[in-house]
Design an enzyme around this catalytic site. Structure first.
Site, PDB file in Angstrom:
ATOM      1  N   HIS A  96     -15.284  22.103  72.114  1.00 39.20           N
ATOM      2  CA  HIS A  96     -15.122  20.694  72.482  1.00 39.20           C
ATOM      3  C   HIS A  96     -15.877  20.387  73.765  1.00 39.20           C
ATOM      4  CE1 HIS A  96     -11.271  20.178  69.893  1.00 39.20           C
ATOM      5  NE2 HIS A  96     -12.353  19.798  69.252  1.00 39.20           N
ATOM      6  N   GLU A 187      -7.935  23.652  65.158  1.00 37.91           N
ATOM      7  CA  GLU A 187      -7.285  24.966  65.187  1.00 37.91           C
ATOM      8  C   GLU A 187      -5.957  24.946  64.436  1.00 37.91           C
ATOM      9  OE1 GLU A 187      -5.065  27.930  68.286  1.00 37.91           O
ATOM     10  OE2 GLU A 187      -6.770  26.799  69.080  1.00 37.91           O
ATOM     11  N   THR A 250      -3.517  27.681  70.427  1.00 37.28           N
ATOM     12  CA  THR A 250      -3.667  28.510  71.631  1.00 37.28           C
ATOM     13  C   THR A 250      -3.934  27.716  72.897  1.00 37.28           C
ATOM     14  OG1 THR A 250      -6.035  28.820  71.168  1.00 37.28           O
ATOM     15  CG2 THR A 250      -4.510  30.481  70.304  1.00 37.28           C
ATOM     16  N   SER A 317     -10.648  17.798  73.958  1.00 38.32           N
ATOM     17  CA  SER A 317     -10.292  19.176  74.304  1.00 38.32           C
ATOM     18  C   SER A 317      -8.828  19.244  74.709  1.00 38.32           C
ATOM     19  CB  SER A 317     -11.177  19.680  75.451  1.00 38.32           C
ATOM     20  OG  SER A 317     -10.656  20.869  76.011  1.00 38.32           O
TER      21      SER A 317
END
Length: 399
Positions: A96, A187, A250, A317
């Site tokens: 990102h 993710e 994460t 992000s």
């Protein structure tokens, strides 16, 4: 689908690569020129401090590119070097960070187009080379690319792969995976594709709602409506919340992930008692070291007397947004920017993105007189971008 067996089969394919091509030295100079910074190295050596006239800069002691990001970007550069003329795709942003992704476009890496939220793989043909980004890809995407005869270069961060292994363990032992993450984040989409039964919770508030339901304090229809787009197909809260394992995206806030884990452990302990706890709850440890280090460094930085804070990283992000949240929670005047160009030296203004709000421009960015500025950056932000931000601050301080 046996996702574990599929991964094992894919990893043994001659068309699959997750270790690079042994061309690190050939791409080292390009990576250094694009992303590294002599100034940042000097500031690190000086105790993460820089004094320039009235400007006093404090850098977080852990910031910027993490090992997983460095690995993914280097593998992408190696891939183009290894396949100089082949058609090269990537299933999503490699990381990102807009400048890094723009560099890949300049190298003629094509991004899989997205139409109304759905990726269009129709242009990908047999023999094409396809990069999987640091966030990973869904098992369905991997299967499609494998069946189509593509060469797959997998840059998935090992920490993300560790989470996949965790949810596969949950599935094997018929536990529902509670995934702490953002439901549309690449993710989390990938992680949920490896899970069996799953439920995605965004934060502690949503986790508490689920915990209350488990203990009999909730409405079934309201639950199903609230999590309609954040659960596995056919999810039944009365059936699927009896055995739980916790995992996470994460890049989520470490302290919140840990609290969510403790919440569900207490909930299952309360409902089933200590002798049956292990039959109903699986402990976890899927917090990324790099995420933890950057958050810990940010907590230390905001303890210092700062006049303002600049947080650098992609607006999409997750780990960067959480760094901004830390600064805001301490009442610090903090600005989240994605590129150095957001700072306009001529007008002493900054275009930035407040939490849960649209981009806006603010004047009188750098105040008059002595000023202490804290700086950090997300795990997808190269040192070169941080250097350019500091250079703009130096120019502003001289005006």
């Amino acid at each position: 689908m046996d996702t574990h067996a599929f991964k094992r089969s894919l990893h043994h394919s001659e068309r699959y690569n997750r270790r690079g091509f042994g061309r690190a030295e050939e791409v080292a100079e390009s990576l250094e020129q694009a992303y590294q910074s002599g100034l940042i190295g000097t500031i690190r050596d000086n105790g993460y401090r820089l004094e320039h006239g009235r400007l006093n800069v404090r850098l977080a002691e852990a910031f910027g590119f993490c090992w997983g990001v460095e690995r993914a970007v280097a593998m992408a550069y190696e891939t183009r070097k290894h396949y100089p003329s082949e058609r090269l795709w990537i299933t999503n942003e490699i990381i990102h960070n807009p400048s890094v992704n723009d560099h890949l476009r300049e190298m003629d890496v094509q991004f899989i187009p997205v139409e109304q939220g759905v990726k269009d793989f129709s242009g990908v043909t047999s023999g094409d080379v396809v990069i999987l980004p640091a966030f990973g890809a869904t098992v369905q995407e991997m299967q499609l690319l494998n069946e189509r005869g593509c060469h797959i270069v997998d840059t998935t961060c090992p920490w993300v792969s560790k989470v996949w292994n965790t949810v596969e363990k949950h599935k094997k032992h018929t536990f529902t995976s509670i995934i702490h993450g953002k439901v549309k984040h690449e993710e989390t989409l990938a992680t949920s594709s490896f899970a069996g039964t799953y439920l995605v919770v965004l934060d502690l508030e949503e986790a508490q709602y689920v915990a209350d339901y488990i203990l009999g304090n909730g409405d079934r229809e309201d639950f199903i409506k609230r999590f309609a787009k954040a659960c596995s197909p056919g999810f039944d809260p009365d059936r699927d919340l009896e055995r739980l394992g916790v995992a996470n995206q994460t890049t989520m806030l470490k302290s919140e992930t840990e609290e969510i884990g403790r919440l569900f452990e207490r909930t299952m302990l309360s409902k089933y008692g200590p002798t049956q706890l292990n039959d109903h709850f699986l402990a976890f440890n899927t917090i990324c070291d790099a995420t933890q280090e950057r958050q810990d460094a940010m907590f230390s930085l905001v303890d210092e007397p700062l006049d303002l804070m600049v947080v650098i990283g992609g607006f999409n992000s997750s780990n960067t947004t959480h760094l901004q949240e830390i600064a805001v929670s301490r009442g610090i005047r903090s600005f989240h920017i994605d590129t150095p160009e957001r700072i306009d030296v001529g007008s002493n203004s900054i275009e930035h993105k407040p939490l849960a709000a649209d981009l806006c421009r603010e004047g009188d960015f750098l105040p008059e007189g002595p000023v202490r500025v804290g700086i950090t950056s997300g795990a997808s932000t190269p040192d070169r971008a941080v250097e350019e931000v500091i250079e703009k601050l130096m120019q502003l301080s001289e005006n």
